[in-house]
Design a protein around this motif. Structure first.
Motif, mmCIF file in Angstrom:
data_model
loop_
_atom_site.group_PDB
_atom_site.id
_atom_site.type_symbol
_atom_site.label_atom_id
_atom_site.label_comp_id
_atom_site.label_asym_id
_atom_site.label_seq_id
_atom_site.Cartn_x
_atom_site.Cartn_y
_atom_site.Cartn_z
ATOM 1 N N CYS A 95 0.759 -1.269 -0.050
ATOM 2 C CA CYS A 95 -0.057 -0.033 0.016
ATOM 3 C C CYS A 95 0.958 1.289 -0.031
ATOM 4 O O CYS A 95 0.333 2.518 -0.054
ATOM 5 C CB CYS A 95 -0.834 -0.031 1.235
ATOM 6 N N VAL A 96 2.254 1.119 -0.111
ATOM 7 C CA VAL A 96 3.010 2.257 0.069
ATOM 8 C C VAL A 96 3.751 2.765 -1.117
ATOM 9 O O VAL A 96 4.661 3.529 -1.341
ATOM 10 C CB VAL A 96 4.291 2.022 1.219
ATOM 11 N N GLY A 97 3.356 2.272 -2.292
ATOM 12 C CA GLY A 97 3.972 2.321 -3.464
ATOM 13 C C GLY A 97 5.371 1.549 -4.003
ATOM 14 O O GLY A 97 5.589 1.954 -5.232
ATOM 15 N N GLY A 98 5.403 0.830 -3.271
ATOM 16 C CA GLY A 98 6.850 0.034 -3.465
ATOM 17 C C GLY A 98 6.376 -1.187 -4.418
ATOM 18 O O GLY A 98 5.452 -1.266 -4.732
ATOM 19 N N SER A 99 7.464 -2.096 -4.624
ATOM 20 C CA SER A 99 7.224 -3.426 -5.396
ATOM 21 C C SER A 99 7.280 -4.551 -4.532
ATOM 22 O O SER A 99 7.239 -5.641 -4.606
ATOM 23 C CB SER A 99 8.297 -3.477 -6.360
ATOM 24 N N GLY A 100 7.640 -4.259 -3.114
ATOM 25 C CA GLY A 100 7.564 -5.644 -1.996
ATOM 26 C C GLY A 100 6.268 -6.109 -1.952
ATOM 27 O O GLY A 100 5.175 -5.686 -2.288
ATOM 28 N N SER A 101 6.648 -7.394 -1.609
ATOM 29 C CA SER A 101 5.297 -8.256 -1.186
ATOM 30 C C SER A 101 5.751 -9.254 -0.332
ATOM 31 O O SER A 101 6.563 -9.101 0.478
ATOM 32 C CB SER A 101 4.835 -9.030 -2.498
ATOM 33 N N GLY A 102 4.991 -10.398 0.016
ATOM 34 C CA GLY A 102 5.178 -11.276 0.995
ATOM 35 C C GLY A 102 4.433 -12.451 0.842
ATOM 36 O O GLY A 102 3.681 -12.681 -0.190
ATOM 37 N N SER A 103 4.695 -13.533 1.621
ATOM 38 C CA SER A 103 3.766 -14.332 1.723
ATOM 39 C C SER A 103 2.489 -14.264 2.119
ATOM 40 O O SER A 103 2.116 -13.231 2.595
ATOM 41 C CB SER A 103 4.462 -15.465 2.807
ATOM 42 N N ASP A 104 1.479 -15.035 1.688
ATOM 43 C CA ASP A 104 0.096 -15.088 2.020
ATOM 44 C C ASP A 104 -0.045 -15.055 3.443
ATOM 45 O O ASP A 104 0.509 -16.125 4.031
ATOM 46 C CB ASP A 104 -0.532 -16.192 1.430
ATOM 47 N N PHE A 105 -0.881 -14.241 4.052
ATOM 48 C CA PHE A 105 -1.213 -14.584 5.432
ATOM 49 C C PHE A 105 -2.128 -15.581 5.688
ATOM 50 O O PHE A 105 -3.230 -15.895 4.774
ATOM 51 C CB PHE A 105 -1.875 -13.358 6.127
ATOM 52 N N GLY A 106 -2.040 -16.519 6.420
ATOM 53 C CA GLY A 106 -2.982 -17.656 6.572
ATOM 54 C C GLY A 106 -3.486 -18.217 8.151
ATOM 55 O O GLY A 106 -2.549 -17.977 8.925
ATOM 56 N N MET A 107 -4.313 -18.623 7.973
ATOM 57 C CA MET A 107 -5.002 -19.347 9.428
ATOM 58 C C MET A 107 -5.593 -20.412 9.083
ATOM 59 O O MET A 107 -6.664 -20.624 8.231
ATOM 60 C CB MET A 107 -5.958 -18.255 10.191
#
Length: 194
Positions: A95-107
Motif C-alpha cells: 500500500c506504500v507504492g513500492g514493489s515489495g510483497s510477501g507470503s500469503d497470510f494464513g490461518m
C-alpha cells in the motif's frame, strides 16, 4: 410406522442445519478476530485506500507496509472427523507504492475433539518446512521464502518462491509447489528450478 419416521427425519435435518450454521458462525467469528489481531499487532495495515494515496495510507498505518485484503477460504474435512475444517488466507497488498510483497497470510481452523482450534502460525510453519526440504536437496543459503496458498483438501497445497544469497530481489532462483499435511506435520515439495 410412517408417522414415527417423519419426526425423526425432521429432528435429524434440524440438528444438521444447526451444526452447519454453528460451524459457519465459528469460522466468521474467528476470521473477524484474526483480522483485528493482524491490524492491531501491526502485521498488516488496513486495506489500501481506494484513491491510491499511499502517503495518506502510510500516515494512517505507520507501522505497516502491506494492507489487509479480502480473505479467501478453502474448506475440507482434512482430519476425517465429519466436521469441515477451513484454511483462510489472503495476499497482502503493498500500500506504500513500492514493489515489495510477501507470503500469503494464513490461518487454519480445524476441529479437535468437538471444538474448533486455530493455527495462526501456519504460514511460518510451512515456510520453515520448505526451507528444511530445500536444505535436504542441497539448496543452501536460502534467506527468504514466500508462499501462496492454492487450497485445502487432505493437505494444504500451494506454491513457493525461495531466494538464495546470490539472487536479485526480483528473481528467486528456486520455486515450486508444496503440499503440507497438517495431521502428521509432513511436507512434500516439488522444486521446479532443478
Amino acid at each position: 410406522m410412517k408417522k414415527n419416521i417423519i419426526p425423526i427425519i425432521a429432528i435429524g435435518l434440524m440438528t444438521y442445519s444447526c451444526n452447519a450454521q454453528q460451524k459457519a458462525t465459528d469460522f466468521i467469528n474467528e476470521t473477524e478476530k484474526w483480522k483485528k489481531e493482524l491490524v492491531t499487532n501491526g502485521e498488516v495495515g488496513n486495506p489500501c485506500r481506494e484513491d491510491n494515496n499511499s502517503q495518506k495510507w502510510q500516515e494512517e498505518n505507520p507501522k505497516a507496509y502491506l494492507g489487509l485484503q479480502e480473505i479467501q477460504s478453502s474448506e475440507s474435512d482434512f482430519n476425517s472427523d465429519g466436521i469441515k475444517d477451513g484454511l483462510f488466507y489472503f495476499s497482502a497488498e503493498n500500500c506504500v507504492g513500492g514493489s515489495g510483497s510477501g507470503s500469503d497470510f494464513g490461518m487454519l481452523i480445524y476441529s479437535n475433539n468437538g471444538e474448533f482450534l486455530t493455527n495462526k502460525n501456519i504460514t511460518q510453519t510451512i515456510e520453515n518446512e520448505i526451507q528444511t526440504k530445500l536444505a535436504e536437496i542441497e539448496i543452501s543459503g536460502v534467506y527468504k521464502i514466500y508462499i501462496h496458498y492454492k487450497g485445502l483438501g487432505k493437505t494444504i497445497i500451494g506454491e513457493y518462491f525461495a531466494w538464495s544469497e546470490e539472487d536479485a530481489n526480483c528473481c528467486p532462483s528456486n520455486n515450486g509447489a508444496f503440499e503440507y499435511n497438517p495431521i502428521d506435520l509432513t511436507m512434500e515439495i516439488e522444486n521446479k528450478s532443478e
